[in-house]
Design an enzyme around this catalytic site. Sequence first.
Site, PDB file in Angstrom:
ATOM      1  N   CYS A  16     136.397  22.747  25.231  1.00  0.00           N
ATOM      2  CA  CYS A  16     135.569  21.537  25.136  1.00  0.00           C
ATOM      3  C   CYS A  16     134.371  21.575  26.065  1.00  0.00           C
ATOM      4  CB  CYS A  16     136.420  20.301  25.407  1.00  0.00           C
ATOM      5  SG  CYS A  16     137.544  19.914  24.049  1.00  0.00           S
ATOM      6  N   LYS A  19     130.813  21.478  24.511  1.00  0.00           N
ATOM      7  CA  LYS A  19     130.176  20.258  24.010  1.00  0.00           C
ATOM      8  C   LYS A  19     128.712  20.182  24.432  1.00  0.00           C
ATOM      9  CE  LYS A  19     133.802  16.799  23.298  1.00  0.00           C
ATOM     10  NZ  LYS A  19     134.279  15.456  23.690  1.00  0.00           N
TER      11      LYS A  19
END
Length: 351
Positions: A16, A19
């Site tokens: 993540c 992102k």
Amino acid sequence: MEDKIKLTEFSRGAGCGCKIAPAVLEQLLGKNQTPPDSRLLVGNDTRDDAAVYDLGDGKALISTTDFFMPIVDDAFSFGKIAAANAISDVYAMGGKPILAIAILGWPVDKIGNEYAARVLEGARVKCREAGITVAGGHSIDATEPFFGLAVNGLIDIGDLKKNNTAKAGDWLLLTKPLGSGILSTAQKRGVLTDDHLGGMIETMEKLNTVGEALGKVKGVHAMTDVTGFGLLGHCMEVAQGSGLSAEIYYDRLKTLPGAIDYLKDRIVPDATYRNWNNYSSNTAFEGGVDVMQAFSLLPDPQTNGGLLIAVDDTYLPEVQRLLVSFDLAEHTFPIGRLIEAQAKTVTVKNA
């Protein structure tokens, strides 16, 4: 089979942490808000975890997608982590996942197809654990490997949890320790020990299944999962979206084994600095907090992080008992609280 190829060597980002920066995301979405639709209960205007569509029979469809570049070297583990992370968006809305579609990008001229097959098998294993099927998908030849799922879920509309419906006085609980971004960066630098690697993989592979049960608790006013923007960013989303401020009790935060030690060696993901630059002006600290350490930990990008739960004081014992029943006893103490709006959205202090 032990993978000879290290997948993280083929990706610029990890998990993540891939992102897009919050400020850039605001620019991208600023003029592309969800158009009015009376049956769309949740769109992209609140930056929530998934879209939610009213099916007209008291139930709603939850629809989400999430994919990223490898955060671990092992292909099988990467598939499990990516799948658990995508499914988490449904749990974060209080819903029940029902179906998944795979999204795969693979540099076929650099990494053998057998590794991609292991990624897919890892995803199938994790989906079976969640009680759903990977029913199909789409793949492309890409310059860097990436993988994820599009996931659908169902929920009774009365059980729907959003990220902008917290109330002043709500306690904040977090169901996983922090530090996966720090440990994954240590792995890319070749200094992560096997013991710490195992702990990191275990927490990132773990499904947030408790979210479905939390959806049925009326006193849970808001919920989200902590991912690429770190605890600080996602806490700020909840507080700002609800018209409130938040206190984070720094001395109550749980961290993965080894995370603080690696911080002392200045092993910090690039995304941490990006997150801090976006959130620091709206963050205050009170005495007793190690500000430099907090600067590195609170914005640390998590991959399939824990659920951040805002719960009414009278329902706290019920939620604590529920967490214990899901083997989350170590996460039953509140790590913060929502308060009336202040000059700063988040204040970091000791309990």
